[in-house]
Design an enzyme around this catalytic site. Structure first.
Site, PDB file in Angstrom:
ATOM      1  N   ASP A 110      -1.716 -10.003  -3.641  1.00  0.00           N
ATOM      2  CA  ASP A 110      -1.860  -8.806  -2.813  1.00  0.00           C
ATOM      3  C   ASP A 110      -3.089  -9.001  -1.921  1.00  0.00           C
ATOM      4  O   ASP A 110      -3.869  -9.943  -2.087  1.00  0.00           O
ATOM      5  CB  ASP A 110      -1.939  -7.527  -3.658  1.00  0.00           C
ATOM      6  CG  ASP A 110      -1.560  -6.290  -2.825  1.00  0.00           C
ATOM      7  OD1 ASP A 110      -1.491  -6.406  -1.577  1.00  0.00           O
ATOM      8  OD2 ASP A 110      -1.323  -5.212  -3.396  1.00  0.00           O
TER       9      ASP A 110
HETATM   10  C1  BGC Z   1      -0.677  -3.293  -0.632  1.00  0.00           C
HETATM   11  C2  BGC Z   1       0.633  -4.046  -0.599  1.00  0.00           C
HETATM   12  C3  BGC Z   1       0.971  -4.458   0.808  1.00  0.00           C
HETATM   13  C4  BGC Z   1      -0.185  -5.267   1.365  1.00  0.00           C
HETATM   14  C5  BGC Z   1       0.064  -5.812   2.758  1.00  0.00           C
HETATM   15  C6  BGC Z   1      -1.793  -4.005   0.124  1.00  0.00           C
HETATM   16  O1  BGC Z   1      -2.911  -3.202   0.280  1.00  0.00           O
HETATM   17  O2  BGC Z   1      -1.061  -3.082  -1.970  1.00  0.00           O
HETATM   18  O3  BGC Z   1       1.645  -3.263  -1.151  1.00  0.00           O
HETATM   19  O4  BGC Z   1       2.172  -5.160   0.831  1.00  0.00           O
HETATM   20  O5  BGC Z   1      -1.344  -4.465   1.387  1.00  0.00           O
HETATM   21  O6  BGC Z   1       0.032  -4.827   3.699  1.00  0.00           O
END
Ligand code: BGC
Length: 735
Positions: A265
Site C-alpha cells: 500500500d
Molecule cells: C489506500 C489504497 C489505495 C492507495 C493508492 C492508499 O492510501 O489505502 O486503498 O489503493 O492509497 O491510491
C-alpha cells in the site's frame, strides 16, 4: 510473448532495470522532477531512476497516457511498457453507488455488470490496473472505509469479491481484451478490523477468526484469478503486513496459491520503520522483499536500497528475479508487449464514458441498493399529489453524490434529486436548502469547499421551516458529507452533522409527515431520526444516477429492495456490532435486560436494524421452513424450502436469506451465519417455492484443533427476509 522470451528478457536486464520494474511512482513525479507531496515528500528520483520505473499511479486520459507510454518506453533499454494503475473503486466517470451500497443489492450480477462498465471506461482512459476490490471484512461502523467494503458478512463478501474480479478481468484469458483491466484485491490482510475503528490502527485477531471470517474473501478473489494483491497498512498480531513473511509467503502464496503481483500500500514499506520493526528504510526494504512484496508503491525503500542490498549479498537476487518475472507476466497477460498502446483510444474514450448504457446500469444498481428501513404508509408518493411536497436539506439539490473514492471530472454530470424529480414532471413540489452540509465542529475533517455562514444558515432554516409548515409532506434530504467517510474518515459520532439534526428537529416541530432520505458512507445512529420520521430510506452515496434512482423509488416506479450489508446501531457505543456474533453464557433477550445479563445497562445490545434488513412497498409472507429430511450425512444434501408469497399490491423483489446455526460444537459458533440467498421477483398474489440445498461442506469450520471440518450434531436452519428471522427448522448432521 512466450514464457521463454520473457525469461530471456529478464536475463538480459541489469539489476537497476529490474529494480525499476519494482517501483511505482506517482504520476506527478514524471512532470515535477520526481518530487511528490504528502507522506512521501522526501522521495526524489534521478532522471535515470525515473526512466526505469515500471508503473505509475494516479493518471488517467488516453492522450496523456499514450504520451507517457511512448516517452518512457523510449528511455528504457529494453523498451518495456509501463503499467498505469488507478483507484477505480465505484466507477471512473460513470459512478456507481459506493461498494457498501452495492453489497445491499445482494446481487453479484449487478456488481459484475458495474465492474465491467468501470473496466470499459478505465481501459478506454488508458488504464491497466484498478486497485479494487477492497474485500476487507468490516464490523465497526466507526471505521471510515466501511464504505469501500462489502459489509459485515463473510459469505456475502465472498460472492461480491468474485463478482468484482469477473467484471474487471472477464473470464479466464480475457484480460488482454481492450475493455478489461486487472483487478487488485486489498488490503491483505484484515485491514477492516482496526482497534476502536481508528484508521490505520493495530489489528489483534485470533488465527481462528482470521481464517474463518476474514481470509475467505481474499481467497475467493484469488480463485477467480485476481492478478494483483495489495498489502495492508496495519499490524496483524504485532507484525505489519508489508513486512509479514508468514502472511505473504505462507498464507497468501503457498496456502491460497496467489501467483500474481503483490504491491505494497501507499508508502507502507517505508512505514515499517515507523511501526518499529525496521531501523531504517534499508532494513524496511529487506523485510519487504523477503516477505515477497513485488512493487513498492511510492516509498523510497526499494529505490534507494534494493540494488545495494543485492550487491552486498544481504538479499538474494533470486527474490528480485521472481518479483520481476511476476510483473513481466502481468504486462504480458495484459497484452502490452504486443501492443503497449492497445488500450489507448481517444475516440473510444469519448464514446464509452458516461454513455447511456453505463448510466442505465448505474441507475439500476442505485435503485437496487436503497434500503427502506421504515415506512408508515407514507411511501410511495403519488406523482399527482394534490397537496404540496417539500424537498428540504443540503442533499436536495447537490451533485456531490459519489463517495470519497470517486473522482469524476465534472460532478455536475451527476443527477441531483431535484433534477430526478423534475425529469419526472412531478408537480406541486418545492425545494429548500435548509442548512449547510456541515459547520466546523460537525466533523473532525472539513472539506476544502465547506463553507458556513451563520446568517445565511439561519435564513435557510427559517425559510425551510415556513415551507414545511405549508406543505403536506416533507422529504428531508440529509446525511453525512461524502468526505466524512472513506480513508482517514473514522468517527466516534455516528450521527448526521449536528447542523442537519437541528434542521430535522425544527422541521419536525411544524410537520410530522417526514420522509427522511439518508445519505451516508457507513451505518449511522438513526435512533432519533427513525423514531420521528414516518419513512426512512437509506440511499448511501448513490453515484451519477442517484437523483433519477431516488425519484423512481420515492414515486413507486421501482419498489425498494436493498437489504443492509451492515447492521445499523442504536448508538455508536455499541460498535463493533454485527449479527453473526457468538452467544454469551448470559444472553440478553430482546427487551429483557434484567439481572446479570450480557449487554449494557443503558442501551440494548441489539442493533436498531440488523444485517439483511430492508422493507419493500409490498409485504412478503414466508411459510414455515420445510426440510426434505431430518438427517444429513457426508454424502447427502438436504433441501430446505419455504413458500414465499407477495401479499401486497405491487410487483417487488425480495432477497430470501438462508442462515444456519451450529447448535453445539468443539468451539463456540456464531448465533447464525448466512449460507445462501436468492433474489425473487413476484407479482401481487403470486407465490413460489424457494429452496436451498444444504451440504456437509457448508457446515465446516475451524474446530478445536484448527482442522477445517464439520462435526456431528444438531443444526438450525433459518429462512427469512433478514438476519433476525426466527423462521426455523432443525436437522442432525451425522459424519
Ligand atoms: C489506500 C489504497 C489505495 C492507495 C493508492 C492508499 O492510501 O489505502 O486503498 O489503493 O492509497 O491510491
Amino acid at each position: 510473448m512466450k514464457k521463454e522470451e520473457l525469461q530471456a528478457l529478464l536475463q538480459d536486464m541489469t539489476l537497476e532495470e529490474k529494480v525499476g520494474q519494482m517501483i511505482q511512482i506517482r504520476a506527478n513525479m514524471l512532470t515535477e522532477g520526481g518530487i511528490v507531496t504528502g507522506p512521501t515528500n522526501h522521495v526524489s528520483l534521478s532522471e535515470k531512476e525515473l526512466a526505469l520505473t515500471g508503473s505509475i499511479l494516479g493518471k488517467i486520459g488516453a492522450e496523456e497516457l499514450a504520451k507517457v507510454q511512448k516517452e518512457q518506453m523510449e528511455k528504457q533499454p529494453h523498451h518495456i511498457p509501463m503499467l498505469f494503475m488507478y483507484d477505480v473503486i465505484n466507477g471512473l466517470e460513470t459512478i456507481f453507488p459506493i461498494p457498501l451500497a452495492q453489497g445491499c443489492t445482494f446481487s453479484p450480477e449487478l456488481v459484475e455488470e458495474a465492474s465491467a462498465v468501470s473496466a470499459r471506461e478505465s481501459a478506454a482512459a488508458g488504464l491497466h490496473v484498478t486497485f479494487s476490490p477492497m474485500v476487507d471484512l468490516v464490523r465497526d461502523a466507526r471505521w471510515g472505509r466501511v464504505m469501500e467494503s462489502n459489509g459485515e458478512d463473510t459469505y456475502l463478501n465472498c460472492q461480491m469479491a468474485k463478482a468484482y474480479v469477473r467484471g474487471y478481468q472477464g473470464q479466464l484469458g480475457e484480460l488482454s481484451k481492450n475493455d478489461k483491466v486487472a483487478a487488485c484485491l486489498k488490503h491483505f490482510a484484515a485491514y477492516g478490523y482496526p482497534e476502536g475503528g481508528r484508521e490505520y490502527d493495530n489489528v489483534e485477531i485470533s488465527e481462528r477468526s482470521l481464517r474463518q471470517d476474514f481470509l475467505p474473501a481474499y481467497e475467493a478473489t484469488i480463485k477467480e484469478n485476481c492478478k494483483l494483491a495489495m498489502t495492508s497498512f496495519n499490524t496483524i498480531n504485532r507484525v505489519p503486513a508489508s513486512g509479514n513473511k508468514w502472511l505473504m509467503r505462507e498464507v497468501l502464496r503457498k496456502e491460497m496459491g496467489f501467483e500474481g503481483v503483490l504491491i505494497s500500500d501507499f508508502s507502507a514499506v517505508e512505514e515499517l520503520v515507523i511501526h518499529g520493526i525496521a531501523e531504517d528504510a534499508r532494513a524496511a526494504a529487506k523485510l519487504a522483499i523477503e516477505a515477497g512484496v513485488d512493487i513498492d508503491m511510492v516509498s523510497s525503500a526499494y529505490i534507494e536500497h534494493l540494488a545495494d542490498l543485492i550487491r552486498s549479498g544481504e538479499v538474494e537476487e533470486r527474490l528480485v528475479d521472481e518479483a520481476v518475472m511476476r510483473i513481466l507476466n502481468l504486462k504480458n497477460d495484459l497484452g502490452l508487449f504486443e501492443n503497449p498502446f492497445k488500450y489507448i483510444d481517444e475516440s473510444g474514450e469519448q464514446e464509452v464514458i458516461l454513455c447511456k448504457e453505463h448510466r442505465d446500469a448505474a441507475r439500476r444498481m442505485a435503485e437496487a441498493s436503497f434500503v427502506l428501513l421504515k415506512n408508515e404508509e407514507i411511501l410511495p408518493l403519488v406523482k399527482t399529489e394534490k397537496k404540496q411536497v417539500a424537498y428540504i436539506g443540503p442533499y436536495a439539490e447537490t451533485h456531490a453524490l459519489h463517495g470519497t473514492w470517486s473522482f469524476p471530472q465534472d460532478e455536475n454530470r451527476s443527477v441531483s434529486i431535484r433534477q430526478g424529480i423534475e425529469k419526472k414532471k412531478i408537480t406541486n413540489v418545492v425545494f429548500a436548502q435548509g442548512c449547510y452540509m456541515l459547520k466546523a465542529g460537525d466533523a473532525t475533517r472539513l472539506g476544502k469547499n465547506d463553507v458556513y455562514e451563520q446568517e445565511q444558515n439561519e435564513k435557510w432554516m427559517t425559510e425551510a421551516v415556513e415551507v414545511a409548515r405549508h406543505s403536506e409532506k416533507v422529504v428531508l434530504c440529509l446525511g453525512e458529507a461524502n468526505h466524512q467517510s472513506g480513508e482517514c474518515g473514522s468517527r466516534v459520532n455516528l450521527q448526521i452533522p449536528e447542523i442537519q439534526m437541528e434542521l430535522f428537529r425544527r422541521v419536525r416541530q411544524v410537520n410530522s409527515n417526514i420522509i427522511t432520505v439518508l445519505f451516508c458512507g457507513r451505518p449511522l445512529d438513526t435512533t432519533e431520526i427513525s423514531k420521528l420520521s414516518r419513512a426512512l430510506l437509506v440511499v448511501w452515496m448513490p453515484g451519477t444516477e442517484g437523483g433519477s434512482a431516488i425519484a423512481n423509488v420515492l414515486y413507486g416506479d421501482v419498489a425498494p429492495q436493498g437489504k443492509l450489508s451492515m447492521s445499523f446501531p442504536r448508538h455508536a457505543g455499541q460498535e463493533p456490532i454485527y449479527y453473526n456474533h457468538l452467544m454469551t453464557g448470559r444472553p440478553d433477550i430482546v427487551g429483557g435486560r434484567v439481572g446479570f445479563k450480557h449487554g449494557y445497562i443503558d442501551e440494548s445490545c441489539y442493533p436498531l436494524y440488523p444485517f439483511g434488513y430492508g422493507l419493500s412497498y409490498t409485504t412478503f409472507e414466508y411459510s414455515p421452513v420445510k426440510l426434505s429430511s431430518g438427517i444429513v450425512s457426508k454424502e447427502d444434501t438436504i433441501r430446505a424450502s419455504v413458500t414465499l408469497k407477495n401479499v401486497g399490491s405491487c410487483r417487488a423483489t425480495e432477497t430470501v436469506q438462508l442462515y444456519i446455526r451450529d447448535v453445539a460444537a468443539s468451539v463456540a459458533r456464531p448465533v447464525k451465519e448466512l449460507k445462501g440467498f436468492q433474489k425473487i421477483t413476484l407479482e401481487p398474489e403470486q407465490s413460489i417455492e424457494v429452496a436451498f440445498d444444504i451440504t456437509e461442506e457448508m457446515l465446516r469450520f475451524y474446530d478445536i484443533d484448527m482442522n477445517y471440518r464439520s462435526e456431528s450434531g444438531k443444526f438450525q436452519v433459518f429462512i427469512g427476509g433478514h438476519s433476525d428471522t426466527q423462521n426455523v427448522a432443525e436437522f442432525v448432521l451425522e459424519v
